[in-house]
Design a protein around this motif. Sequence first.
Motif, PDB file in Angstrom:
ATOM      1  N   ALA A   1       1.082  -1.352   0.057  1.00 15.84           N
ATOM      2  CA  ALA A   1       0.015   0.101  -0.279  1.00 15.84           C
ATOM      3  C   ALA A   1       0.948   1.258   0.149  1.00 15.84           C
ATOM      4  O   ALA A   1       0.357   2.395  -0.739  1.00 15.84           O
ATOM      5  CB  ALA A   1      -0.834  -0.078   1.336  1.00 15.84           C
ATOM      6  N   LEU A   2       1.906   1.237   0.843  1.00 15.10           N
ATOM      7  CA  LEU A   2       2.785   2.573   0.733  1.00 15.10           C
ATOM      8  C   LEU A   2       3.458   2.693  -0.637  1.00 15.10           C
ATOM      9  O   LEU A   2       3.904   3.771  -0.685  1.00 15.10           O
ATOM     10  CB  LEU A   2       3.963   2.005   1.929  1.00 15.10           C
ATOM     11  CG  LEU A   2       4.178   3.271   2.785  1.00 15.10           C
ATOM     12  CD1 LEU A   2       3.174   4.052   3.309  1.00 15.10           C
ATOM     13  CD2 LEU A   2       5.148   2.806   3.720  1.00 15.10           C
ATOM     14  N   ARG A   3       3.889   1.458  -1.401  1.00 15.09           N
ATOM     15  CA  ARG A   3       4.566   1.592  -2.573  1.00 15.09           C
ATOM     16  C   ARG A   3       3.386   2.455  -3.360  1.00 15.09           C
ATOM     17  O   ARG A   3       3.779   3.260  -4.170  1.00 15.09           O
ATOM     18  CB  ARG A   3       4.898   0.283  -3.065  1.00 15.09           C
ATOM     19  CG  ARG A   3       5.525   0.170  -4.496  1.00 15.09           C
ATOM     20  CD  ARG A   3       5.810  -1.133  -5.018  1.00 15.09           C
ATOM     21  NE  ARG A   3       6.590  -2.029  -4.175  1.00 15.09           N
ATOM     22  CZ  ARG A   3       6.071  -3.104  -3.843  1.00 15.09           C
ATOM     23  NH1 ARG A   3       5.002  -3.368  -4.033  1.00 15.09           N
ATOM     24  NH2 ARG A   3       6.877  -3.654  -2.853  1.00 15.09           N
ATOM     25  N   GLN A   4       2.215   1.911  -3.223  1.00 17.70           N
ATOM     26  CA  GLN A   4       1.214   2.488  -4.092  1.00 17.70           C
ATOM     27  C   GLN A   4       1.167   3.929  -3.889  1.00 17.70           C
ATOM     28  O   GLN A   4       0.815   4.630  -4.795  1.00 17.70           O
ATOM     29  CB  GLN A   4      -0.312   1.977  -3.959  1.00 17.70           C
ATOM     30  CG  GLN A   4      -1.439   2.191  -4.666  1.00 17.70           C
ATOM     31  CD  GLN A   4      -1.237   1.566  -5.995  1.00 17.70           C
ATOM     32  OE1 GLN A   4      -1.482   0.319  -6.260  1.00 17.70           O
ATOM     33  NE2 GLN A   4      -1.353   2.471  -7.080  1.00 17.70           N
ATOM     34  N   VAL A   5       1.211   4.425  -2.590  1.00 19.63           N
ATOM     35  CA  VAL A   5       1.103   5.694  -2.319  1.00 19.63           C
ATOM     36  C   VAL A   5       2.399   6.597  -3.018  1.00 19.63           C
ATOM     37  O   VAL A   5       2.064   7.603  -3.617  1.00 19.63           O
ATOM     38  CB  VAL A   5       1.396   5.947  -0.648  1.00 19.63           C
ATOM     39  CG1 VAL A   5       1.817   7.395  -0.483  1.00 19.63           C
ATOM     40  CG2 VAL A   5       0.206   5.565  -0.040  1.00 19.63           C
ATOM     41  N   LEU A   6       3.558   5.878  -2.698  1.00 19.75           N
ATOM     42  CA  LEU A   6       4.606   6.626  -3.470  1.00 19.75           C
ATOM     43  C   LEU A   6       4.494   6.655  -4.895  1.00 19.75           C
ATOM     44  O   LEU A   6       4.792   7.659  -5.628  1.00 19.75           O
ATOM     45  CB  LEU A   6       5.959   5.650  -3.315  1.00 19.75           C
ATOM     46  CG  LEU A   6       6.606   5.885  -1.781  1.00 19.75           C
ATOM     47  CD1 LEU A   6       7.599   4.868  -1.291  1.00 19.75           C
ATOM     48  CD2 LEU A   6       7.247   7.332  -1.706  1.00 19.75           C
ATOM     49  N   LEU A   7       3.973   5.613  -5.774  1.00 17.62           N
ATOM     50  CA  LEU A   7       4.012   5.539  -7.036  1.00 17.62           C
ATOM     51  C   LEU A   7       2.955   6.498  -7.423  1.00 17.62           C
ATOM     52  O   LEU A   7       3.154   7.421  -8.722  1.00 17.62           O
ATOM     53  CB  LEU A   7       3.440   4.479  -7.499  1.00 17.62           C
ATOM     54  CG  LEU A   7       4.504   3.237  -7.424  1.00 17.62           C
ATOM     55  CD1 LEU A   7       3.901   1.607  -7.773  1.00 17.62           C
ATOM     56  CD2 LEU A   7       5.593   3.564  -8.382  1.00 17.62           C
ATOM     57  N   ASN A   8       1.630   6.794  -6.663  1.00 17.98           N
ATOM     58  CA  ASN A   8       0.870   7.953  -7.200  1.00 17.98           C
ATOM     59  C   ASN A   8       1.295   9.283  -7.039  1.00 17.98           C
ATOM     60  O   ASN A   8       1.089  10.073  -7.878  1.00 17.98           O
ATOM     61  CB  ASN A   8      -0.399   7.711  -6.200  1.00 17.98           C
ATOM     62  CG  ASN A   8      -1.167   6.395  -6.634  1.00 17.98           C
ATOM     63  OD1 ASN A   8      -0.819   5.399  -7.280  1.00 17.98           O
ATOM     64  ND2 ASN A   8      -2.308   6.040  -6.196  1.00 17.98           N
TER      65      ASN A   8
END
Length: 336
Positions: free
Chosen positions: A225-232
């Motif tokens: 989920a944190l990776r998704q935050v960074l990517l977005n």
Amino acid sequence: AILVCSTLLISFALAFFLERRVARPVAALVAGMQRAESGELGVRVEAARGGEFAFLAGSLNRMLSRLEELTAGLESRVRQATRDLAEKNRELQQANERLWQAQLEIGRSGRLAALGQMAATIAHELGTPLNSVLGYTQLLRRQPWSADDGEKLAIIESQVQRMIETIRSVLDRTRDRELHHAPVSLGPLVAEALTIVSSRLAGREVALQSLVPPDLPPVPADAAALRQVLLNLLTNAIDATEPPGTITVSAVVLPQNGRPGRTLELTVSDTGHGMAPEELRRAVEPFYTTKAPGRGTGLGLAIVDHIVRAHGGQLEVESARGHGTSVRVRLPMEES
Ligand SMILES: Nc1ncnc2c1ncn2[C@@H]1O[C@H](COP(=O)(O)OP(=O)(O)O)[C@@H](O)[C@H]1O
Ligand SMILES: [Mg+2]
């Protein structure tokens, strides 16, 4: 006459001698050198019988042999290097394909999350009025009605029940998967996210940098989920930044100011075009986008906000038109 004859004789003898011993070997040497020069390294000069020319011819032949060896060695080395290069190229292509695949997967999980969010919004928007329709229908049915009207009310009630059931089952199927909290090292996660998005820069002069201290303590979070935050956040920063520009990811543990527990602050900032006040006010709203159709879904920040809240954190966006944007994510360092 005798003198003339003997002079002539000596001249012929001399000419004959010169032709046999000098002109021929020189011509042979020159011919050999010319053929070698044109690339025929296999050529060898016939050595005259002894003397300097034989020595010269021998030297030339040895030189040609050596040259032939060197050329053959060089050719085989070039062939080997070409093979190695082709192999490396294949590996690079495969790595690139894997990266694309990973990006596709991430896109898919992003779309699923978006779908879940949409279902939740619809369920909320429709669920509330439907529940009140159901409540009033049930109230009405308690009053005395003609058999016919009572039957109509029963039909309304059962149909509303069906709608509520349908919404509930859709919501159950698309509800966010549970977050799995585990200690996450931010440094490697940020580095990975930067690598993934760097392919989107496609040679544009935009610098990506991580200022995450290596000794940062791990945060309790769901890594995916944190990776998704960074990517977005990085995707938005890239979309907003015209070269030359800089996109920075930084992290810091905030000092404890009265509140219990420490807080991690993760910031993605860019030197891009920034947002006007109205844009900033609406940025986190689901489906709000200023991008061309097909370029933006308007769900990036909504998903980020959703994930951050699910971690017990807060999202803060700071931006000014023409001055870039900083998005701050604050996460609790201790699990509540
Ligand atoms: N780093 C940024 N710089 C400038 N504007 C931004 C930035 N991040 C978000 N925005 C604005 O907020 C809007 C919503 O962002 P987002 O929810 O990620 O959706 P999308 O990127 O699909 O448009 C963007 O369309 C843009 O107008
Ligand atoms: Mg976005």
